[in-house]
Design a protein around this motif. Structure first.
Motif, PDB file in Angstrom:
ATOM      1  N   ASP A  91       0.826  -1.184  -0.049  1.00 48.85           N
ATOM      2  CA  ASP A  91       0.012  -0.006  -0.013  1.00 48.85           C
ATOM      3  C   ASP A  91       0.730   1.185   0.081  1.00 48.85           C
ATOM      4  OD1 ASP A  91      -1.878   1.881   0.253  1.00 48.85           O
ATOM      5  OD2 ASP A  91      -2.872   1.009   2.177  1.00 48.85           O
TER       6      ASP A  91
ATOM      7  N   SER B  26      -0.820   4.849   1.762  1.00 47.17           N
ATOM      8  CA  SER B  26      -0.691   4.797   3.330  1.00 47.17           C
ATOM      9  C   SER B  26       0.402   5.524   3.565  1.00 47.17           C
ATOM     10  CB  SER B  26      -0.775   3.619   4.177  1.00 47.17           C
ATOM     11  OG  SER B  26       0.353   2.873   3.708  1.00 47.17           O
TER      12      SER B  26
ATOM     13  N   ASP C 101       4.260   3.891   3.931  1.00 48.19           N
ATOM     14  CA  ASP C 101       4.012   2.906   3.172  1.00 48.19           C
ATOM     15  C   ASP C 101       3.668   1.801   4.117  1.00 48.19           C
ATOM     16  OD1 ASP C 101       4.791   4.410   0.875  1.00 48.19           O
ATOM     17  OD2 ASP C 101       6.309   3.401   0.249  1.00 48.19           O
TER      18      ASP C 101
ATOM     19  N   ARG D 215      -2.506  -5.238   8.672  1.00 48.24           N
ATOM     20  CA  ARG D 215      -1.454  -4.277   8.220  1.00 48.24           C
ATOM     21  C   ARG D 215      -0.210  -4.132   8.984  1.00 48.24           C
ATOM     22  NH1 ARG D 215      -2.511   0.213   4.580  1.00 48.24           N
ATOM     23  NH2 ARG D 215      -4.599  -0.100   5.158  1.00 48.24           N
TER      24      ARG D 215
ATOM     25  N   VAL E 299      -4.862  -6.167  -1.871  1.00 49.76           N
ATOM     26  CA  VAL E 299      -3.992  -4.991  -2.228  1.00 49.76           C
ATOM     27  C   VAL E 299      -4.937  -3.900  -1.408  1.00 49.76           C
ATOM     28  CG1 VAL E 299      -2.594  -5.396  -3.993  1.00 49.76           C
ATOM     29  CG2 VAL E 299      -5.055  -4.660  -4.438  1.00 49.76           C
ATOM     30  N   SER E 300      -4.273  -2.934  -0.951  1.00 47.19           N
ATOM     31  CA  SER E 300      -4.945  -1.668  -0.231  1.00 47.19           C
ATOM     32  C   SER E 300      -4.458  -0.483  -0.778  1.00 47.19           C
ATOM     33  CB  SER E 300      -4.596  -2.007   1.317  1.00 47.19           C
ATOM     34  OG  SER E 300      -5.428  -3.078   1.986  1.00 47.19           O
ATOM     35  N   ARG E 301      -5.358   0.540  -0.457  1.00 48.03           N
ATOM     36  CA  ARG E 301      -5.194   2.059  -0.913  1.00 48.03           C
ATOM     37  C   ARG E 301      -5.535   2.755   0.368  1.00 48.03           C
ATOM     38  NH1 ARG E 301      -1.399   3.158  -4.274  1.00 48.03           N
ATOM     39  NH2 ARG E 301      -2.445   5.276  -4.847  1.00 48.03           N
TER      40      ARG E 301
ATOM     41  N   HIS F 264      -9.824  -1.662   0.606  1.00 43.96           N
ATOM     42  CA  HIS F 264      -9.124  -2.863   0.576  1.00 43.96           C
ATOM     43  C   HIS F 264      -9.698  -3.675  -0.816  1.00 43.96           C
ATOM     44  CE1 HIS F 264      -7.345  -2.045   4.384  1.00 43.96           C
ATOM     45  NE2 HIS F 264      -8.842  -1.747   4.758  1.00 43.96           N
TER      46      HIS F 264
ATOM     47  N   TYR G  98      -1.435  -3.867  -6.928  1.00 42.23           N
ATOM     48  CA  TYR G  98      -1.842  -2.541  -7.443  1.00 42.23           C
ATOM     49  C   TYR G  98      -0.736  -1.656  -8.245  1.00 42.23           C
ATOM     50  CZ  TYR G  98      -4.993   1.724  -7.038  1.00 42.23           C
ATOM     51  OH  TYR G  98      -5.644   2.598  -7.666  1.00 42.23           O
TER      52      TYR G  98
END
Length: 406
Positions: A256, A259, A262, A296, A326-328, A332, A371
């Motif tokens: 990510d 975030s 990171d 996370r 994957v996350s942003r 998620h 991502y």
């Protein structure tokens, strides 16, 4: 736009109701850093191998590809929102004892999408595990795909190994016999999930060229040469993070970059929405939360290692068959599979929300995710995309879909 829940080929809903999500105490998920194994420090063992073998870095492997992938002009089987992709050559499509699982790209490694830092290579990495009960388990391999020319990508397989010492005190290495369900590339480091134990780390600045004549030998052979089951290059493990808190099934991993700082996220697979911790190989404090989770940990961009050994976020998600994550930030994405004949799906949810929603259909046999931001200036698409790899022989694809499902 988000798609509605869909029917499998058997006529049943893949997800009969939207999956529920809940925030839980992140502090219960902890890791211990480890720089050695029972044979010594990874750094010392690798230095010993460097005295015996030719050391190279990932750029040398990328420049030495030996197989040609097949460009995809359109979406593979059931996938929607297609951007780009490829299929493996006929041999890797047909092989039954190697199965692709994890995926990451140079857009994970560096923010501009190019490798190495300041370089020009556009690269996709894919992990495979060996599965043939009638043969010697050859462990895990990693495929370096040169995607600089998307119309004609090329690639090479490399064997992942763990440095060891022989009974006579010689430097050697063993295959890593793990599922390698998810991988994440961050700077020079490659993170690989170890299902029952945590994370293994590999330094892409340190690979070794080995002899190739012996396809059934790994490590130092009686003839004085080193082999990697016929592969030209081996990549030795350089570090590890071992699970010490609540049990976690390390199924998939994603980076990510949205975030601050990171971070990486780990997701869990379950067949029917309940995570199986019955295998005695699990390590930790014995506490179990059987609902699948996304957990996370923050990263340190200066050395590419974990910034903290304690998780900073954890959520349960009542979703079965999660294969990738994957996350942003607080958003998620999950890849959810449905067997060898039914399409997969890309689903999303927000931390603190109650449900997941479908983004788009994925190909049959969907696995790990990666991502790729449209902000990757050196290797960018017109909009952000999510990469996916599929596993079943004959229909193995690596492709990217639009992250918004459009």
């Amino acid at each position: 736009m988000a798609a509605a829940p869909f029917l499998t080929t058997a006529g049943t809903l893949l997800t009969s109701t939207p999956a529920e999500a809940a925030t839980i105490d992140a502090g219960q998920f902890t890791l211990a850093t480890r720089s050695s194994n029972s044979y010594g420090e990874f750094a010392d063992l690798t230095a010993g191998l460097a005295g015996k073998l030719t050391k190279v870095d990932a750029t040398a492997v990328i420049a030495d590809t030996n197989r040609t992938a097949i460009h995809l002009a359109s979406a593979p089987n059931t996938a929607k929102a297609f951007q780009t992709g490829f299929a493996w050559d006929s041999g890797d499509q047909a092989v039954t004892y190697w199965t692709p699982q994890g995926i990451t790209t140079s857009a994970d490694a560096y923010g501009n999408g190019l490798y190495p830092d300041g370089g020009t290579n556009k690269v996709v990495l894919v992990s495979w595990y060996f599965d043939d009960a009638t043969a010697t388990d050859k462990g895990t391999r990693l495929t370096f795909v040169d995607y600089s020319n998307a119309s004609a990508p090329t690639y090479r397989h490399v064997l992942l190994v763990e440095p060891v010492m022989t009974s006579t005190g010689e430097y050697s290495f063993d295959p890593i016999r793990k599922h390698a369900g998810g991988i994440m590339w961050y700077g020079n480091l490659l993170y690989v999930v170890d299902t029952f134990k945590g994370l293994r780390v590999f330094d892409l600045n340190t690979l070794f060229q080995v002899a190739t004549a012996e396809t059934e030998v790994c490590g130092l052979h009686t003839d004085g040469s080193y082999y990697g089951y016929g592969y030209k290059y081996v990549l030795p493990q350089s570090h590890a993070y071992d699970n010490t808190g609540t049990y976690l099934r390390y199924t998939a991993i994603g980076l990510d970059r949205a975030s601050t700082p990171d971070s990486l996220v780990v997701s869990e697979y379950s067949y029917a929405g309940v995570v199986d911790y019955s295998d005695k190989s699990f390590i930790g404090n014995g506490t179990k939360i059987e609902t699948p989770k996304v957990v996370r940990w923050d990263l340190d961009y200066t050395d590419r290692k974990l910034r903290s050994l304690t998780s900073t976020e954890a959520v349960t998600i009542s979703q079965q068959k999660i294969q990738g994550v994957v996350s942003r930030g607080s958003k998620h994405y999950l890849s959810v599979s449905d067997g060898e004949t039914a399409k997969g799906t890309l689903r999303t949810f927000t931390s603190g929300s109650d449900t997941t929603t479908a983004v788009c259909d994925l190909a049959i046999g969907c696995e790990d995710l990666s991502y790729h931001s449209s902000g990757a200036s050196g290797w960018a698409f017109s909009e952000s995309v999510i990469w996916n790899a599929t596993e079943y022989d004959g229909t193995r694809y690596v492709y990217a879909v639009h992250a918004d499902g459009s």
